[in-house]
Design a protein around this motif. Structure first.
Motif, PDB file in Angstrom:
ATOM      1  N   CYS A 181       0.846  -1.191   0.000  1.00 27.49           N
ATOM      2  CA  CYS A 181       0.000   0.000   0.000  1.00 27.49           C
ATOM      3  C   CYS A 181       0.885   1.246   0.000  1.00 27.49           C
ATOM      4  CB  CYS A 181      -0.870   0.028   1.251  1.00 27.49           C
ATOM      5  SG  CYS A 181      -1.820  -1.480   1.514  1.00 27.49           S
ATOM      6  N   ALA A 182       0.403   2.303  -0.660  1.00 25.54           N
ATOM      7  CA  ALA A 182       1.181   3.528  -0.749  1.00 25.54           C
ATOM      8  C   ALA A 182       0.267   4.701  -1.074  1.00 25.54           C
ATOM      9  CB  ALA A 182       2.263   3.387  -1.820  1.00 25.54           C
ATOM     10  N   ALA A 183       0.843   5.878  -0.961  1.00 23.56           N
ATOM     11  CA  ALA A 183       0.100   7.089  -1.302  1.00 23.56           C
ATOM     12  C   ALA A 183       0.096   7.336  -2.812  1.00 23.56           C
ATOM     13  CB  ALA A 183       0.704   8.292  -0.582  1.00 23.56           C
ATOM     14  N   SER A 184       1.057   6.733  -3.518  1.00 20.72           N
ATOM     15  CA  SER A 184       1.131   6.902  -4.972  1.00 20.72           C
ATOM     16  C   SER A 184       1.298   5.543  -5.621  1.00 20.72           C
ATOM     17  CB  SER A 184       2.286   7.830  -5.336  1.00 20.72           C
ATOM     18  OG  SER A 184       3.505   7.295  -4.861  1.00 20.72           O
ATOM     19  N   GLN A 185       1.084   5.493  -6.918  1.00 15.43           N
ATOM     20  CA  GLN A 185       1.180   4.250  -7.688  1.00 15.43           C
ATOM     21  C   GLN A 185       2.549   3.611  -7.497  1.00 15.43           C
ATOM     22  OE1 GLN A 185      -1.436   2.889  -9.298  1.00 15.43           O
ATOM     23  NE2 GLN A 185      -0.188   1.091  -9.655  1.00 15.43           N
ATOM     24  N   GLN A 186       2.579   2.299  -7.286  1.00 15.72           N
ATOM     25  CA  GLN A 186       3.807   1.557  -7.069  1.00 15.72           C
ATOM     26  C   GLN A 186       4.069   0.647  -8.273  1.00 15.72           C
ATOM     27  OE1 GLN A 186       5.639   1.986  -3.933  1.00 15.72           O
ATOM     28  NE2 GLN A 186       4.276   3.729  -4.196  1.00 15.72           N
ATOM     29  N   THR A 187       5.324   0.245  -8.424  1.00 13.12           N
ATOM     30  CA  THR A 187       5.686  -0.704  -9.459  1.00 13.12           C
ATOM     31  C   THR A 187       6.183  -1.969  -8.791  1.00 13.12           C
ATOM     32  OG1 THR A 187       7.936   0.146  -9.593  1.00 13.12           O
ATOM     33  CG2 THR A 187       6.305   1.114 -11.074  1.00 13.12           C
ATOM     34  N   GLY A 188       6.172  -3.062  -9.511  1.00 12.21           N
ATOM     35  CA  GLY A 188       6.674  -4.311  -8.947  1.00 12.21           C
ATOM     36  C   GLY A 188       6.354  -5.474  -9.840  1.00 12.21           C
ATOM     37  N   ALA A 189       6.879  -6.623  -9.462  1.00 10.45           N
ATOM     38  CA  ALA A 189       6.681  -7.843 -10.232  1.00 10.45           C
ATOM     39  C   ALA A 189       5.259  -8.354 -10.049  1.00 10.45           C
ATOM     40  CB  ALA A 189       7.690  -8.898  -9.786  1.00 10.45           C
ATOM     41  N   PRO A 190       4.673  -8.967 -11.080  1.00 15.92           N
ATOM     42  CA  PRO A 190       3.333  -9.514 -10.952  1.00 15.92           C
ATOM     43  C   PRO A 190       3.288 -10.749 -10.055  1.00 15.92           C
ATOM     44  CG  PRO A 190       4.247 -10.016 -13.112  1.00 15.92           C
ATOM     45  CD  PRO A 190       5.224  -9.112 -12.431  1.00 15.92           C
ATOM     46  N   ALA A 191       4.387 -11.458  -9.905  1.00 15.88           N
ATOM     47  CA  ALA A 191       4.445 -12.630  -9.025  1.00 15.88           C
ATOM     48  C   ALA A 191       5.855 -12.702  -8.460  1.00 15.88           C
ATOM     49  CB  ALA A 191       4.134 -13.908  -9.804  1.00 15.88           C
ATOM     50  N   PHE A 192       5.954 -13.180  -7.260  1.00 20.41           N
ATOM     51  CA  PHE A 192       7.271 -13.373  -6.649  1.00 20.41           C
ATOM     52  C   PHE A 192       7.203 -14.468  -5.631  1.00 20.41           C
ATOM     53  CE2 PHE A 192       5.176 -10.168  -4.077  1.00 20.41           C
ATOM     54  CZ  PHE A 192       5.460 -10.545  -2.799  1.00 20.41           C
TER      55      PHE A 192
END
Length: 192
Positions: A181-192
Motif C-alpha cells: 500500500c502507498a500514497a502513490s502508484q507503485q511498481t513491482g513484479a506480478p508474481a514473486f
C-alpha cells in the motif's frame, strides 16, 4: 509493527539506514533487544493503533499477520497511513478467513484472532485508506528441486531457476493475503 521476537527487524536492519521494531508486549520487546543488536536497530513497546512518531516518519512499514489480532484494526491502517513518508510503502499480510477456518477445523478458531478478513473486505479496507493498493495472494505450495550433485570443472555456476505455472489466482481459496500500500502508484513484479 508487531515485531515479535525481532528476527524480521534484524534482517531489515542489514539493508536499512534505521529500523524500529514495535510490539505491544514489553516482555517481547525485551526479548528482541536481548536477541538482536545493531546501531541502526531499535525496539519499542507501543500500541499499533497509537504510535509515538511524527507524520511521514517511515519509508517502509511492515505488518505481517498482526491486523487480525487488533480490535480497532482501522486505527492500525490510519496510523500506517499517517506514518508513511511520501513514496513509502506499507506491506501488510493476513490469513484468508475462510482458508484459515478450514485449516483449523479440528482444533478450533485461533483465540488470539479478533477479526479475520475475507478478500473483498481486506481489499476495501486498504483501498479506503491508501490511494494505491496492490494485492497478492499467498499460497503454500510443494516444490521439487533439482541440483547437480557435484560441480564439474566445465560447468558454469548458476543460480537456481524457478518455473511458475501459469494459473489464474483465486483470492477466495488463497491461504494468505499480502498487500503493498502507498500514497502513490507503485511498481513491482506480478508474481514473486
Amino acid at each position: 509493527i508487531g515485531c515479535g521476537a525481532g528476527y524480521g527487524s534484524s534482517e531489515l536492519a542489514h539493508a536499512a539506514a534505521m529500523v524500529t521494531g514495535l510490539d505491544l508486549s514489553p516482555e517481547t520487546v525485551a526479548l528482541a533487544r536481548s536477541s538482536y543488536s545493531a546501531p541502526n536497530l531499535h525496539f519499542l513497546a507501543a500500541s499499533a493503533t497509537s504510535l509515538p512518531f511524527s507524520n511521514a516518519a517511515f519509508d517502509l512499514i511492515t505488518c505481517f499477520e498482526v491486523i487480525e489480532h487488533i480490535h480497532d484494526w482501522q486505527l492500525l491502517l490510519a496510523e500506517a497511513r499517517r506514518l508513511l513518508a511520501p513514496g513509502g510503502q506499507f506491506i501488510v499480510s493476513t490469513p484468508n478467513k475462510s482458508y484459515y477456518a478450514e485449516s483449523r477445523a479440528e482444533i478450533g478458531p485461533n483465540p488470539f484472532h479478533v477479526h479475520e478478513f475475507a478478500y473483498d473486505e481486506f481489499k476495501f479496507a486498504l483501498e479506503a485508506t491508501f490511494p494505491s493498493v496492490t494485492l497478492y495472494v499467498q499460497n503454500h505450495v510443494g516444490a521439487l528441486s533439482f541440483q547437480p550433485a557435484a560441480a564439474s570443472p566445465t560447468q558454469v555456476a548458476q543460480s537456481a531457476e524457478l518455473h511458475l505455472e501459469a494459473s489464474q489466482p483465486d483470492p477466495e481459496a488463497a491461504h494468505f493475503y499480502l498487500a503493498v500500500c502507498a500514497a502513490s502508484q507503485q511498481t513491482g513484479a506480478p508474481a514473486f
